[in-house]
Design a protein around this motif. Structure first.
Motif, short mmCIF file in Angstrom:
data_model
loop_
_atom_site.label_atom_id
_atom_site.label_comp_id
_atom_site.label_asym_id
_atom_site.label_seq_id
_atom_site.Cartn_x
_atom_site.Cartn_y
_atom_site.Cartn_z
N ASP A 1 0.98 -1.22 0.02
CA ASP A 1 -0.05 -0.23 -0.09
C ASP A 1 0.95 1.14 -0.02
N PHE A 2 0.55 2.16 -1.09
CA PHE A 2 1.49 3.35 -1.15
C PHE A 2 0.48 4.46 -1.39
N VAL A 3 1.11 5.97 -0.91
CA VAL A 3 0.59 7.10 -1.29
C VAL A 3 1.59 7.66 -2.11
N VAL A 4 1.37 8.22 -3.28
CA VAL A 4 2.34 8.88 -4.01
C VAL A 4 2.14 10.47 -3.91
N VAL A 5 3.22 11.25 -3.34
CA VAL A 5 2.95 12.76 -3.42
C VAL A 5 4.05 13.53 -4.15
N ASP A 6 3.67 14.81 -4.54
CA ASP A 6 4.73 15.59 -5.14
C ASP A 6 5.23 16.31 -4.22
N SER A 7 6.22 16.48 -3.66
CA SER A 7 6.81 17.30 -2.67
C SER A 7 8.01 18.44 -3.27
N ALA A 8 8.01 18.42 -4.43
CA ALA A 8 9.11 19.05 -5.06
C ALA A 8 9.20 20.57 -4.85
N LYS A 9 7.73 21.19 -4.54
CA LYS A 9 7.40 22.63 -4.29
C LYS A 9 7.52 22.77 -2.59
N VAL A 10 7.63 21.89 -1.98
CA VAL A 10 8.04 21.95 -0.54
C VAL A 10 9.41 22.53 -0.18
N ASP A 11 9.48 23.65 0.72
CA ASP A 11 10.78 23.91 0.97
C ASP A 11 11.53 22.87 1.84
N ALA A 12 12.74 22.91 1.77
CA ALA A 12 13.45 22.09 2.66
C ALA A 12 13.30 21.80 3.90
N ILE A 13 12.98 22.88 4.64
CA ILE A 13 12.81 22.74 6.20
C ILE A 13 11.47 22.14 6.39
N THR A 14 10.42 22.69 5.68
CA THR A 14 9.13 22.00 5.94
C THR A 14 9.04 20.64 5.53
N ASP A 15 9.75 20.21 4.41
CA ASP A 15 10.04 18.84 4.13
C ASP A 15 10.57 18.02 5.19
N THR A 19 7.30 11.14 -4.63
CA THR A 19 7.85 10.58 -3.28
C THR A 19 6.89 9.39 -3.07
N LEU A 20 7.35 8.41 -2.80
CA LEU A 20 6.53 7.07 -2.28
C LEU A 20 6.35 7.33 -0.98
N VAL A 21 5.28 7.03 -0.33
CA VAL A 21 4.91 7.29 0.95
C VAL A 21 4.00 5.90 1.33
N TRP A 22 4.70 5.16 2.66
CA TRP A 22 3.97 3.98 3.03
C TRP A 22 4.24 3.73 4.53
N GLY A 23 3.37 2.78 4.95
CA GLY A 23 3.67 2.52 6.46
C GLY A 23 2.22 3.06 7.22
N GLY A 24 2.25 3.13 8.51
CA GLY A 24 1.19 3.36 9.48
C GLY A 24 0.37 2.22 9.69
N GLU A 25 -0.72 2.33 10.21
CA GLU A 25 -1.67 1.30 10.54
C GLU A 25 -2.32 0.53 9.44
N ASP A 26 -2.74 1.08 8.53
CA ASP A 26 -3.25 0.90 7.29
C ASP A 26 -3.34 1.65 6.21
N ILE A 27 -3.97 1.65 4.91
CA ILE A 27 -3.91 2.46 3.89
C ILE A 27 -4.72 3.58 4.22
N VAL A 28 -6.14 3.18 5.15
CA VAL A 28 -6.73 4.46 5.56
C VAL A 28 -6.15 5.41 6.39
N ALA A 29 -5.09 4.93 7.37
CA ALA A 29 -4.63 5.74 8.29
C ALA A 29 -3.54 6.70 7.32
N LEU A 30 -2.82 5.84 6.58
CA LEU A 30 -1.71 6.61 5.58
C LEU A 30 -2.62 7.56 4.85
N SER A 31 -3.76 7.33 4.28
CA SER A 31 -4.55 8.44 3.51
C SER A 31 -4.84 9.59 4.38
#
Length: 178
Positions: free
Chosen positions: A22-36, A79-91
């Motif tokens: 289970d993955f969520v894909v995000v685009d964090s390219a426009k997020v500044d480095a400190i926030t990221d 950016t691939l994001v995964w983990g947490g309790e389940d896909i709902v919690a990740l979402s």
């Protein structure tokens, strides 16, 4: 990049995500480095991992471990994001972060081989999570038992109270005659 280096990177990606489906894909390219960096640290505290990847290498690594359905969202910065309790919690977590950080964009995801669009991830974030569903199931299972116990206890309690009142009445009348 040489073929050997690419293979090493693909192997590293496979090692990090080998058991994940289970993955969520995000685009964090426009997020500044400190926030990221702050986002990544907060996600790590919740058992959620993220990995910014080159799309072609990610597609090959995902295909090698049998995860399909992300080809459409693996375009542009990803950016691939995964983990947490389940896909709902990740979402839920990623939707919350996307609303807090205006430059963070949810591109989509995949759960058990089913591709998810950005809207699907948002809809999924509004669903009850695993623990909420388990709690609901347990309460539904225990509900009839609690009703039955109440139905048995109610008349039994009334009868016990009446017997106690009668016995106390007899004891007080015996005490008056002595």
């Amino acid at each position: 990049m040489s073929k050997i280096v690419k293979e090493m990177i693909i192997s590293e990606i496979e090692a990090r995500i080998s058991e994940v489906r289970d993955f969520v894909v995000v685009d964090s390219a426009k997020v500044d480095a400190i926030t990221d960096n702050g986002l990544r640290l907060k996600l790590q505290e919740k058992g959620i991992a993220s990995l910014t990847v080159k799309n072609s290498l990610a597609r090959r690594a995902l295909a090698n471990i049998g995860v399909e359905g992300l080809d459409e969202v693996l375009k542009g910065p990803s950016t691939l994001v995964w983990g947490g309790e389940d896909i709902v919690a990740l979402s839920k977590e990623m939707t919350k972060w996307a609303s807090d950080i205006s430059t963070l964009e949810i591109k989509g995801g995949v759960t058990e081989g089913t591709p998810l669009s950005s809207d699907d991830v948002t809809k999924l974030s509004k669903s009850p999570g695993r623990m909420e569903l388990i709690g609901e199931i347990v309460s539904r299972i225990l509900g009839p038992g609690a009703q039955l116990a109440g139905a048995i206890k109610g008349p039994g309690g009334t009868l016990a109270g009446q017997i106690k009142t009668i016995s106390e009445g007899e004891e007080s009348s015996e005490g008056e005659g002595a």
